[in-house]
Design an enzyme around this catalytic site. Structure first.
Site, short mmCIF file in Angstrom:
data_model
loop_
_atom_site.label_atom_id
_atom_site.label_comp_id
_atom_site.label_asym_id
_atom_site.label_seq_id
_atom_site.Cartn_x
_atom_site.Cartn_y
_atom_site.Cartn_z
N GLY A 28 0.76 -1.41 -0.06
CA GLY A 28 -0.09 -0.03 -0.18
C GLY A 28 0.99 1.36 -0.14
N ASP A 30 9.68 -9.27 3.03
CA ASP A 30 9.90 -8.17 1.95
C ASP A 30 11.10 -7.23 2.87
OD1 ASP A 30 9.83 -6.54 -0.20
OD2 ASP A 30 7.96 -5.27 0.45
#
Ligand SMILES: *[C@@H]1O[C@H](CO)[C@@H](O)[C@H](O)[C@H]1NC(C)=O
Ligand SMILES: *[C@@H]1O[C@H](CO)[C@@H](O)[C@H](O)[C@H]1NC(C)=O
Ligand SMILES: *[C@@H]1O[C@H](CO)[C@@H](O)[C@H](O)[C@H]1NC(C)=O
Ligand SMILES: *[C@@H]1O[C@H](CO)[C@@H](O)[C@H](O)[C@H]1NC(C)=O
Ligand SMILES: *[C@@H]1O[C@H](CO)[C@@H](O)[C@H](O)[C@H]1NC(C)=O
Ligand SMILES: *[C@@H]1O[C@H](CO)[C@@H](O)[C@H](O)[C@H]1NC(C)=O
Ligand SMILES: *[C@@H]1O[C@H](CO)[C@@H](O)[C@H](O)[C@H]1NC(C)=O
Ligand SMILES: *[C@@H]1O[C@H](CO)[C@@H](O)[C@H](O)[C@H]1NC(C)=O
Ligand SMILES: *[C@@H]1O[C@H](CO)[C@@H](O)[C@H](O)[C@H]1NC(C)=O
Length: 809
Positions: free
Chosen positions: A503, A616
């Site tokens: 996001g 990540d």
């Protein structure tokens, strides 16, 4: 100035008057001098002052030592048993070489009682706050005939210990003041108690236990956390000659003290230099469950639960009526008494503070297996545990168990094996499920207990001085959409900090003025609001100095937002990949950053109960706080986005090209070892200031990993180091970083080290490191088509690159 000095015994020879006057900044008292009311000794570095004081509204006067810095905080009192009731008292060195406190009529009110006769004694107030009596000509040695540190009152300072010296038989312990106005000994003591195993205890009136830590478990006091922080790691010592608790070294500019308050609380305080107030860093007892034996015998105390007390499995309240009225003092008894019949066995309880060592035996050289067998042999043996969490040792409890509470300390794994008859053991399977539910539930209801309290508050206080009190628990604030929208200027483009696979991130300012980073999640894995909230609360519990702190969240309709603390120094990539800014992060900084990231990741992988795989990890997800401490961000998002239950494979690969391990990129398989791979890439990027992705070299088409591997193989690893830090780097450390980096990026997951060995290898100068094998992706790219399997790429203002690959296979 006005009063002539009072001469006592020493006024025998002709003495020059000025010799006797104590000028204001003197740290030493010799036999010809005296200290009167209004006069003080000041330590050389102006840290501590010794003199007469009258606390609060008291009319009595005491000789004490206090901090020079305001507020005036007394840390030691000499004559706490015999207050001075009138003026004109003096402190002198007697003919016998003792420090003596005399009242107006020259009666000895208090005196040192040293073991050694000194030829030429002087008393000196040291910068540590220690008042010592020593030979004049012997200022360097710590060979004191007497020192105030051996006679603590209600406070310990850095350099003092709480506990035992077995060689001298001397015990140091704290006794509270009677009240804030009265330093005479109060009701409470704080002692290092040894009953086979040591534990710290607060007692009232000498014997009534009020609070205790868990027993010493070979590494620390059970249920009391010990985590490296810059503030200072507590020191616990327990060996043949010494057993004590003490402060570790502190960060520069920070002063600490541990005080037993008049109402029986052991409180740790910190003060930053220049600050005129003390911040409480921790306090025990912290919650009702800390009260000794709150749930009676065989009961378990649970914070923020109703009822607060439960009987252990296999037990029932002695009196159900009392129990129903929340009077738990009667405790619990076994439903079926133990009788050494066949089938008796044990159930394993985790996340509990072990029972008090009342009817207790320690077998130091027994294994856990032998411990179990031995316990079964005795019909009254009620429970056993590993006495040393490093493996060996057997603790056995007989009869009733007292002062058990639930704890909630990530990674705490000292288990209690509770003995039960066969009939109870049959239902263990379901009980286990129940316990799990309970511990999750308590996490969500914002439970905060001692160990966590010590850990979290200690950090929090230092991190954000001036937080309003009451922000220590994990009740995560829920913000409504409108509030967040206003805070971020309606998610305006100018407030946008970046975007990634999960996001977009916006800078915001809450109405309180607090700056935050708002992560507006792009999609979520179909979780309903409750599920999402539960997940977020679990993530909120992950608290570590190297993880970005969660401030709150927002759930409204389809919107899911996480609100983090704002990190003023952006992210690591902002510095290391920029030609000019790169030199700003000198070697020591970089090495500290590497260690910080490693510790954060270790916490996620191993220490936190959730076992989070980040998925990540990359430079842009390493944020830097005001002091350039690294903070891993986006941790735990992988949990929210995991989609289905299979943790090993995922259909939607979220990750970043350049950091993904081969097995993850190609097969969608992820594990802690894929994080290790990413960490290795990070490490090599940090030392080289070059991105793995898009790395170019005149001689070959390898990635940074390939390049590093080639240099390493040719024995030229040092050439990898960024030139801009060549002046500052420490070769041995740099070499270790490169080697560890290469170990982490090895092709096969099973070859890569775990995070705990990574931390060990990085932090230990003497560690022997294995030789790395070929890294993953060690294939030369054909020039120009490096991103062949890249399908979709989102880029953003920071030029952070996150890719989303289609289904993994
Ligand atoms: C303390 O000593 C000074 C000088 O010796 C004297 O003037 C004063 O009266 C004494 N105070 C008391 C309370 O005895
Ligand atoms: C000094 O202390 C002695 C012994 O405690 C006491 O008898 C005497 O009254 C005290 N003198 C004064 C002036 O308080
Ligand atoms: C001084 O210490 C000795 C033993 O070390 C003890 O017997 C004596 O009572 C002590 N005296 C005072 C005044 O505390
Ligand atoms: C210090 O002085 C004492 C006597 O006052 C003497 O016995 C001792 O040897 C001296 N020590 C040093 C180191 O000079
Ligand atoms: C300690 O004992 C005294 C009397 O012996 C009593 O008044 C006091 O309340 C007790 N304090 C505590 C904390 O139990
Ligand atoms: C016990 O620990 C203390 C502090 O680390 C140390 O000074 C002492 O030598 C140790 N004693 C033994 C017997 O190892
Ligand atoms: C709680 O129960 C105990 C007996 O187990 C009793 O002595 C005590 O008075 C009770 N306390 C209250 C507050 O009722
Ligand atoms: C021991 O307890 C079990 C369960 O209560 C019972 O069945 C058994 O008869 C008892 N054995 C003895 C020897 O008392
Ligand atoms: C424990 O150690 C003692 C002596 O160190 C030895 O005699 C004893 O047999 C050992 N016990 C076990 C169970 O190994």
């Amino acid at each position: 100035m006005a009063d002539p000095p009072i001469f006592s015994f020493f006024c025998t020879s002709i003495v020059v008057l000025s010799l006797l006057r104590l000028s204001s900044a003197v740290d030493t008292l010799s036999p010809v001098q005296s200290i009167r009311e209004g006069e003080t000794l000041v330590s050389p570095g102006r840290k501590f002052e010794l003199g007469f004081f009258s606390p609060g509204s008291s009319k009595n006067s005491f000789l004490g030592i206090w901090f020079v810095a305001s507020p005036k905080t007394v840390v030691w009192v000499a004559n706490r048993n015999s207050p001075l009731t009138d003026a004109n008292s003096t402190l002198e060195i007697s003919n016998e070489g003792e420090l003596v406190l005399l009242n107006r009529s020259n009666s000895i009110i208090w005196s040192t009682n040293s073991t050694k006769v000194l030829g030429n004694p002087v008393a000196q107030l040291l910068d540590s706050g220690n008042l010592v009596l020593r030979e004049r000509n012997n200022s360097d040695s710590a060979d004191y005939s007497w020192q105030s540190f051996d006679h603590p009152t209600d406070t310990i300072l850095v350099g003092m210990t709480l506990g035992w010296n077995f060689r001298t038989g001397l015990e140091h312990y704290l006794t509270s003041w009677r009240s804030t106005d009265n330093p005479s000994p109060g009701d409470y003591t704080f002692r290092y108690k040894i009953n086979s195993l040591p534990q710290l205890e607060i007692s009232s009136n000498g014997s009534v236990k009020v609070y205790r830590t868990g027993p010493w478990n070979g590494v620390e006091f059970g249920a009391l956390s010990k985590e490296p922080t810059n503030v200072g790691v507590p020191i616990f010592v327990y060996n043949r000659t010494d057993a004590y608790f003490a402060f570790g070294t502190l960060e520069d500019g920070i002063t600490a003290r541990l005080t037993l308050s008049p109402d029986g609380f052991s409180q740790g305080f910190l003060q930053k230099s220049g600050s005129a107030k003390w911040d409480m860093a921790y306090e025990v007892p912290y919650d009702p469950c800390d009260s000794y034996g709150y749930c009676g015998t065989n009961g378990v105390c649970r914070v923020n639960q109703s009822p607060r007390c439960l009987c252990l499995q296999g037990f029932m309240p002695k009196s159900q009526e009392e129990w129903d009225t929340h009077n738990y003092t009667g405790g619990c008894r076994r439903k079926i008494p133990l009788n050494c019949s066949r089938g008796e066995g044990f159930t394993k309880l985790s996340q509990v503070k072990l029972p008090d060592l009342v009817d207790f035996q320690l077998f130091k050289n027994m294994s856990l297996k032998e411990c179990k067998v031995e316990c079964l042999k005795s019909c009254t043996c009620a429970a056993y545990a590993n006495s040393d969490i490093r493996g060996a040792g057997c603790s056995m409890w007989f009869g009733n168990l007292i002062d058990i509470r639930e704890i909630n300390i990530a990674g705490y794994d000292q288990y209690l094996f509770l003995r039960l008859p066969a009939s109870e053991l049959d239902s263990i399977q379901s009980l286990f499920k129940k316990l799990v539910t309970i511990s999750v539930a308590s996490a969500i209801s914002g439970l905060l207990i001692v160990g966590t309290a010590l850990r979290i508050i200690w950090k929090r206080r230092m991190k954000s001085q001036g937080l309003p009190s009451g922000t220590n628990d994990i009740d995560l604030p829920l913000y409504d959409f409108a509030t967040v929208a206003v805070a971020t200027n309606h998610f305006s483009q100018t407030n946008k900090l970046g975007a990634g696979g999960f996001g977009s991130v916006y800078k915001g300012t809450l109405s309180t003025g607090q700056e935050v980073a708002v992560k507006r999640l792009s999609k979520y894995s179909g979780q309903g609001p409750d599920e999402f909230m539960n997940e977020v609360l679990l993530i909120a519990r992950l608290q570590h100095r190297n993880l970005v702190g969660l401030v709150g969240c927002c759930i409204e309709g389809e919107e899911r937002m996480l609100i983090y603390e704002y990190m003023p120094n952006k992210s690591l990539d902002y510095f290391i990949f920029d030609h000019d800014r790169s030199s700003f992060l000198a070697w020591k900084r970089r090495f500290d950053i590497v260690l910080g990231i490693a510790r954060g990741l270790l916490y996620l992988h191993r220490d936190s109960k959730l076992q989070v795989i980040h998925r990540d990890l990359k430079t842009s997800n390493i944020l830097l706080d005001a002091d350039l401490n690294p903070k891993i961000s986006d941790f735990g998002l992988a949990r929210i986005f995991r989609g289905d239950d299979t943790e090993e494979e995922t259909r939607r690969i979220v990750g970043t090209y350049g950091y993904m391990s081969p097995e993850y990129a190609f097969d969608g398989k992820f594990s802690v070892k894929s994080d290790i791979f990413s960490f290795g890439v990070l490490l090599l990027e940090i030392v080289s200031s070059k991105r793995n992705r898009g790395f170019q070299h005149a001689d070959h088409h390898h990635t940074l990993l390939g390049h590093a591997w080639l240099l390493w193989s040719e024995g030229k690893a040092m050439e990898l180091i960024d030139e801009s830090i060549s002046a500052s780097f420490v070769e041995s450390q740099a070499k270790r970083c490169i080697q560890v980096g290469l170990l982490c990026v090895q092709k096969f997951p099973e070859d890569r080290p775990t995070m705990s060995s990574v931390v060990f290898m990085l932090a230990n100068e003497g560690a022997t490191l294995p030789l790395p094998k070929e890294p993953g992706f060690f294939v030369e790219r054909s020039s120009g088509s490096s991103d062949a399997y890249l399908v979709k790429e989102e880029s953003n203002t920071h030029n952070l690159v996150t890719v989303t690959l289609p289904e993994g296979r």
